[in-house]
Motif scaffolding. Sequence first.
Motif, PDB file in Angstrom:
ATOM      1  N   UNK A 439      45.113  29.042  36.827  1.00 50.17           N
ATOM      2  CA  UNK A 439      44.973  30.334  36.179  1.00 50.17           C
ATOM      3  C   UNK A 439      46.301  30.752  35.556  1.00 50.17           C
ATOM      4  N   UNK A 440      46.205  31.544  34.493  1.00 45.28           N
ATOM      5  CA  UNK A 440      47.404  32.041  33.826  1.00 45.28           C
ATOM      6  C   UNK A 440      47.980  33.175  34.648  1.00 45.28           C
ATOM      7  N   UNK A 441      49.232  33.043  35.050  1.00 45.92           N
ATOM      8  CA  UNK A 441      49.875  34.077  35.831  1.00 45.92           C
ATOM      9  C   UNK A 441      50.477  35.172  34.974  1.00 45.92           C
ATOM     10  N   UNK A 442      51.015  34.819  33.810  1.00 43.95           N
ATOM     11  CA  UNK A 442      51.632  35.803  32.910  1.00 43.95           C
ATOM     12  C   UNK A 442      50.618  36.220  31.841  1.00 43.95           C
ATOM     13  N   UNK A 443      49.643  36.983  32.258  1.00 46.67           N
ATOM     14  CA  UNK A 443      48.530  37.327  31.393  1.00 46.67           C
ATOM     15  C   UNK A 443      48.586  38.748  30.858  1.00 46.67           C
ATOM     16  N   UNK A 444      49.663  39.458  31.075  1.00 41.85           N
ATOM     17  CA  UNK A 444      49.734  40.850  30.646  1.00 41.85           C
ATOM     18  C   UNK A 444      50.024  40.997  29.158  1.00 41.85           C
ATOM     19  N   UNK A 445      50.608  39.988  28.537  1.00 40.37           N
ATOM     20  CA  UNK A 445      50.887  40.051  27.098  1.00 40.37           C
ATOM     21  C   UNK A 445      49.628  39.682  26.316  1.00 40.37           C
ATOM     22  N   UNK A 446      49.647  39.957  25.017  1.00 35.97           N
ATOM     23  CA  UNK A 446      48.499  39.649  24.176  1.00 35.97           C
ATOM     24  C   UNK A 446      48.223  38.158  24.147  1.00 35.97           C
ATOM     25  N   UNK A 447      49.260  37.353  23.924  1.00 38.60           N
ATOM     26  CA  UNK A 447      49.047  35.909  23.849  1.00 38.60           C
ATOM     27  C   UNK A 447      48.653  35.343  25.209  1.00 38.60           C
TER      28      UNK A 447
END
Length: 725
Positions: A439-447
């Motif tokens: 899973x993507x951990x740094x998912x707070x940004x748009x990209x």
Amino acid sequence: MLNGHMDAHLKIDPKANKAGAWDLVPESILQGGPVIDQEHGKLVSRSIPQKTIVLSFDDGPDPSWTPKVLEVLRRHHVRADFFLIGQNIARHPSVVRTMVDQGHEVGVHTFSHVNLGSKSHASIDQELSTTQSALAGAAGVTTSLIRTPYSATPRAIDDTSFPVLKYLSSKGYTTAYVDTDSDDWKKPGIENIVRNATPQGSNKGALALFHDAGGDRSESVKGVDAYITHMKAKGYRFTTISAAVGSPSAMHNATGTTLWKGRAMLAVTAVATWTAPWLAYLFYVVGGMVVLRFVMMLVLAGRHYRQRNPKGSRGEFSWGPPVTEPVSVLVPAYNEKECIAHTVRSLMASTHPIEVIVIDDGSTDGTADIVEALGLPNVRVLRQRNAGKSAALNNGIAHARHDIIVMMDGDTVFEPSTVSELVQPFTNPRIGAVSGNAKVGNRTSLIGAWQHIEYVMSFNLDRRMYDVLDCIPTIPGAVGAFRRRALEEAGGMSGDTLAEDTDITIAMHRAGWRVVYQEHAVAWTEAPSSFRLLWRQRYRWSYGTMQALWKHRRSVVERGASGRFGRVGMPLLGIFHVGAPLLSPVIDVFTLYGMIFLSPWKSLAVWCLLLLFQLLCAAFAFRLDRERYRCLVMLPLQQVVYRQLMYMVLIHSCITAATGARLRWQKIRRTGEVVAPSPNASTVASTGERQAASAAPPGAVPRSESPVAPPVRSDSKADPAGSRR
């Protein structure tokens, strides 16, 4: 788009037929003849002589009706004037050549049948020059004769059309209006066509208007035949406009740049005309592939979820007796100083007995020193010269003490239950490898959110589908487990491709081992945080996948387990991961085509319907993965921006593969923002963990809702020194 421009249906401008004031129009023009040009800076109108008829035809050429009109004229030995639309000239040049060869006079009727009264001088010039180019390419001539669309008799010239007339005259054009209009386009009947076109008054000459294109012109063809017979019987002669007013021919031989520009235009048009229908067929093929993939994912992924998460009387899913034996965890790393401490610390929280081996692949940033400084138990560091990720993993395998080997990337963190969940399928001796749920951990940004949507919707849903079909093509480098014997039989980690994870997975299938997906083995990885880094990562993935497909191409014709994967997994991988994405821009192209040339609202509605279908599929995937739905609000923008980027990456990869260029390992710069989840946010202990810790019976593992992300393949690969073709 060129084909749409050439093939656009003519649309009637309702404003063009509304009469306006004529205060600016001289009386001599309003009451004069139908042929108007300029002499000594002044507009002069000319009339058709008595007992003379000039036949004129608008809107052609048409491949069906114009040849029939030409045949009628040939039988009666009559020459006429044809005012041609540039679009039709470009699509039917042979008809124009025949027309000119038979001695007829041609004029301009604009390129796209626009109302010139509403256009700027620049737009008018573009309409004229493009039509002249088409005419030069088709028949080798240009013309100084023009009839503007929506024009009629000189008495209909108003203050809107008069400035256009003056501008055309200043450009050297002779403008032809009409004396009589047959109204043949209304299909009034042969007798009425003849009556309408016949001039009123004894022996009066006329410039008569007919049409040879724009619909069913069968009545026009018969009407022209009857009209010529009728007027000849009354003693009239037929000629062209130039001959009637005593002017030199309006047509001139095209030479030099004009001629070659016209020929180039027709050549490109011919290619577009031939290509567009094939693209239309391709549209349906691609649409079918996209729908097929989604249907397969929905049906098979749903089946997979029900098998692994049974409800009611069927009890809990179990792989069999819990696996509690220690395992070796390999962490290959190159310049991972930002992430490596988080990675190793997350492993120390594991509820399953493990040894950790960090293989430092010649890092220059002190990665190995950071790990050693942590002073953690059961953690070893192997240092080697930079040789690439595959070599690092093989080195780790050689030093591993246990038969089950877990592999992860240096920018990934595990939950406490991850290792235990990951190894439970090995209770089945036929299983050689297990894919975890990255899973993507740094998912707070748009990209990051876009990648989160993509991976939950595509990668993990794909793995569920492929698991049911027993042909998982890739175990992500971020979280995967292998049986040592299976690795040995598959030849170990190979450096032949840039996608070593896909390579080893396919090799295991060919060696007869089962590969399964364990959805509860969750790992958190750091995805690229910029478009530039994302491009580099996906470029390598795409190219590496193509390399793996090529390397294992013989599996398609082999027998046994290798042949089964070759005839099931390889086609699905090629179609859904290379072919369909490569051709999917056709959908966007035709959406844009439809919005410009067909019905904009219908085209947009179809695109939105497809988007809604994707949204439903994404929601289903999020539900299976127990993810929050809030990120799905970014799906429309993802389809407009992010998906186009992925198209270009794939095209770039195809070009690289076709040219055989070398592609080096793409080290992605990390930030170290992904850390191990806190104990109260981690998942509930797995069956194996509970057995190891408290002898609890095996069962399915409930998972708390995770923050927001899909499976991602980390890019913590080895350094450029490990470059491969």
